[in-house]
Motif scaffolding. Sequence first.
Motif, PDB file in Angstrom:
ATOM      1  N   PRO A 160      34.879  41.881  15.996  1.00 23.95           N
ATOM      2  CA  PRO A 160      34.044  41.882  14.780  1.00 23.95           C
ATOM      3  C   PRO A 160      32.576  42.089  15.119  1.00 23.95           C
ATOM      4  CG  PRO A 160      34.742  39.650  15.336  1.00 23.95           C
ATOM      5  CD  PRO A 160      35.468  40.559  16.270  1.00 23.95           C
ATOM      6  N   ARG A 161      32.003  43.166  14.606  1.00 21.01           N
ATOM      7  CA  ARG A 161      30.609  43.485  14.911  1.00 21.01           C
ATOM      8  C   ARG A 161      29.647  42.429  14.370  1.00 21.01           C
ATOM      9  NH1 ARG A 161      30.323  46.461  19.016  1.00 21.01           N
ATOM     10  NH2 ARG A 161      28.124  46.700  18.467  1.00 21.01           N
ATOM     11  N   SER A 162      30.082  41.681  13.379  1.00 25.28           N
ATOM     12  CA  SER A 162      29.188  40.714  12.741  1.00 25.28           C
ATOM     13  C   SER A 162      28.789  39.566  13.657  1.00 25.28           C
ATOM     14  CB  SER A 162      29.846  40.144  11.483  1.00 25.28           C
ATOM     15  OG  SER A 162      31.077  39.519  11.808  1.00 25.28           O
ATOM     16  N   VAL A 163      29.524  39.358  14.744  1.00 24.41           N
ATOM     17  CA  VAL A 163      29.204  38.216  15.604  1.00 24.41           C
ATOM     18  C   VAL A 163      28.383  38.632  16.832  1.00 24.41           C
ATOM     19  CG1 VAL A 163      31.298  37.029  14.870  1.00 24.41           C
ATOM     20  CG2 VAL A 163      31.336  38.345  16.991  1.00 24.41           C
ATOM     21  N   TRP A 164      27.968  39.881  16.893  1.00 23.03           N
ATOM     22  CA  TRP A 164      27.134  40.314  18.008  1.00 23.03           C
ATOM     23  C   TRP A 164      25.692  39.868  17.780  1.00 23.03           C
ATOM     24  CZ3 TRP A 164      28.629  43.011  22.435  1.00 23.03           C
ATOM     25  CH2 TRP A 164      29.968  43.415  22.472  1.00 23.03           C
ATOM     26  N   HIS A 165      25.113  39.260  18.811  1.00 19.80           N
ATOM     27  CA  HIS A 165      23.674  38.982  18.905  1.00 19.80           C
ATOM     28  C   HIS A 165      23.155  37.925  17.938  1.00 19.80           C
ATOM     29  CE1 HIS A 165      23.764  42.274  21.620  1.00 19.80           C
ATOM     30  NE2 HIS A 165      23.962  43.175  20.680  1.00 19.80           N
ATOM     31  N   LEU A 200      40.614  36.775  16.282  1.00 16.89           N
ATOM     32  CA  LEU A 200      39.586  37.794  16.073  1.00 16.89           C
ATOM     33  C   LEU A 200      39.934  38.842  15.009  1.00 16.89           C
ATOM     34  CD1 LEU A 200      38.212  38.379  19.674  1.00 16.89           C
ATOM     35  CD2 LEU A 200      37.166  37.135  17.785  1.00 16.89           C
ATOM     36  N   PRO A 201      41.173  39.333  14.940  1.00 14.14           N
ATOM     37  CA  PRO A 201      41.445  40.350  13.908  1.00 14.14           C
ATOM     38  C   PRO A 201      41.277  39.831  12.488  1.00 14.14           C
ATOM     39  CG  PRO A 201      43.150  40.366  15.598  1.00 14.14           C
ATOM     40  CD  PRO A 201      42.337  39.137  15.818  1.00 14.14           C
ATOM     41  N   THR A 202      41.286  38.523  12.288  1.00 11.57           N
ATOM     42  CA  THR A 202      41.172  37.957  10.939  1.00 11.57           C
ATOM     43  C   THR A 202      39.744  37.523  10.623  1.00 11.57           C
ATOM     44  OG1 THR A 202      41.589  35.637  11.542  1.00 11.57           O
ATOM     45  CG2 THR A 202      43.510  37.067  11.265  1.00 11.57           C
ATOM     46  N   ALA A 203      38.805  37.743  11.562  1.00  7.55           N
ATOM     47  CA  ALA A 203      37.438  37.231  11.402  1.00  7.55           C
ATOM     48  C   ALA A 203      36.678  37.985  10.326  1.00  7.55           C
ATOM     49  CB  ALA A 203      36.685  37.338  12.732  1.00  7.55           C
ATOM     50  N   ARG A 204      35.981  37.233   9.488  1.00  2.08           N
ATOM     51  CA  ARG A 204      35.105  37.822   8.481  1.00  2.08           C
ATOM     52  C   ARG A 204      33.918  36.874   8.299  1.00  2.08           C
ATOM     53  NH1 ARG A 204      39.581  35.679   6.427  1.00  2.08           N
ATOM     54  NH2 ARG A 204      39.432  34.161   4.715  1.00  2.08           N
ATOM     55  N   PRO A 205      32.717  37.423   8.273  1.00  3.09           N
ATOM     56  CA  PRO A 205      31.541  36.557   8.150  1.00  3.09           C
ATOM     57  C   PRO A 205      31.500  35.859   6.809  1.00  3.09           C
ATOM     58  CG  PRO A 205      30.921  38.855   7.934  1.00  3.09           C
ATOM     59  CD  PRO A 205      32.359  38.839   8.337  1.00  3.09           C
ATOM     60  N   SER A 206      31.049  34.622   6.817  1.00  2.00           N
ATOM     61  CA  SER A 206      30.864  33.876   5.573  1.00  2.00           C
ATOM     62  C   SER A 206      29.610  34.403   4.888  1.00  2.00           C
ATOM     63  CB  SER A 206      30.729  32.384   5.869  1.00  2.00           C
ATOM     64  OG  SER A 206      30.576  31.646   4.694  1.00  2.00           O
ATOM     65  N   ASP A 207      29.749  34.902   3.675  1.00  2.00           N
ATOM     66  CA  ASP A 207      28.638  35.521   2.956  1.00  2.00           C
ATOM     67  C   ASP A 207      27.881  34.456   2.156  1.00  2.00           C
ATOM     68  OD1 ASP A 207      26.870  37.100   1.632  1.00  2.00           O
ATOM     69  OD2 ASP A 207      28.364  38.163   0.416  1.00  2.00           O
ATOM     70  N   PRO A 208      26.631  34.186   2.511  1.00  2.00           N
ATOM     71  CA  PRO A 208      25.883  33.148   1.788  1.00  2.00           C
ATOM     72  C   PRO A 208      25.403  33.595   0.409  1.00  2.00           C
ATOM     73  CG  PRO A 208      24.483  34.169   3.422  1.00  2.00           C
ATOM     74  CD  PRO A 208      25.856  34.775   3.601  1.00  2.00           C
ATOM     75  N   GLY A 209      25.454  34.893   0.128  1.00  2.00           N
ATOM     76  CA  GLY A 209      24.976  35.379  -1.162  1.00  2.00           C
ATOM     77  C   GLY A 209      23.511  35.779  -1.119  1.00  2.00           C
ATOM     78  N   ARG A 210      23.096  36.559  -2.110  1.00  2.00           N
ATOM     79  CA  ARG A 210      21.739  37.105  -2.103  1.00  2.00           C
ATOM     80  C   ARG A 210      20.679  36.012  -2.208  1.00  2.00           C
ATOM     81  NH1 ARG A 210      20.832  41.921  -6.178  1.00  2.00           N
ATOM     82  NH2 ARG A 210      22.541  42.671  -4.856  1.00  2.00           N
ATOM     83  N   SER A 211      20.874  35.043  -3.078  1.00  2.00           N
ATOM     84  CA  SER A 211      19.864  33.999  -3.252  1.00  2.00           C
ATOM     85  C   SER A 211      19.744  33.144  -1.993  1.00  2.00           C
ATOM     86  CB  SER A 211      20.208  33.129  -4.455  1.00  2.00           C
ATOM     87  OG  SER A 211      21.470  32.498  -4.283  1.00  2.00           O
TER      88      SER A 211
END
Length: 326
Positions: free
Chosen positions: A144-149, A203-214
């Motif tokens: 998952p690219r979202s967990v890089w850096h 790892l294949p099931t990983a998805r970032p938790s989206d905090p939302g725009r606000s």
Amino acid sequence: MALSATLPIQDSAASLFQASSTDVDEHCAALGRWRLSYDQISAGAFRGSFTQLSLPRVEVFREITSQQVRQYGQLGTDSFGIGLPWDGDGELSCNGTSAGGAHVLASIDAEIDMCTPKAFELRGVVASTALIAELAARLDIELPRSVWHQLRVIEMAEAPVARLRADLAAIHETITSAPGQFDDPAARQALEDTLLLDIMDMLPTARPSDPGRSATARRRTVDRARELMHGSGDRALSLLEVCKAVGASPRKLGYCFREVVGTSPMHYWRAMRLNRVRRDLKRGTDASVYDVAVQHGFWHFSQFSLDYKRHFSELPSETLRRARLA
């Protein structure tokens, strides 16, 4: 599937490291190659412990802290980490996203910035990025690219997370009852294979938790405010100056801080300065306690002394005296 058949094994003895401390800086220093800094946010005596089982290919850790702490820095170069909040009632804040006990923290070569609640425990696994990348490539798993850096709060399928949680519980039970079991090369290899298989299944099931725009906007406000609070100018900025610089009223900034950090900006600002004073005093400075306190923006000395003792369970003069005698 045995992962040892997928990647070569470089067997070496396991090592077990355990440390406990009553000082947040000493606790942080015990983390070894992790390039992190800790600031104690909540007031009271600090107690921390850190346990790390180093195997040939992975490291398993357990960290316990009694007070609310801000942790920031880098996990380490070429480091992949998975962390599970453990049996705590409070929520931690990770890069502006709140995480409860059901969430997973994940990172690859990451910058870390999180605030933990009081009485917090984190357990997890660290491996080299190269190992995880090679293993994922051989097993046709896309990382998952979202967990890089950047350390991220990640949602994953419940079943593989539950398996990793059960394996970590068994490992730490063995550390307590029969640590010699890790001296067996076959046992070490089987344990490593189990942990790496857990990770590859997650790892294949990983998805970032989206905090939302606000929530993202609140995080940006807090990040800018903290940047100003931590600035290295000739003098500490007042909280009013911070509010003016970020364009937020004290009430708005307070709401943002409580959502992102879990405490008020006033409490956070005071805690940061108290931590700075303590570090200067622990260096055995030739300056007086009063001069150090004024340098970090404390103008009311008797109130400063009370705040310092409430925060660290000792007077500032006691900290300085102990440092000068060391």
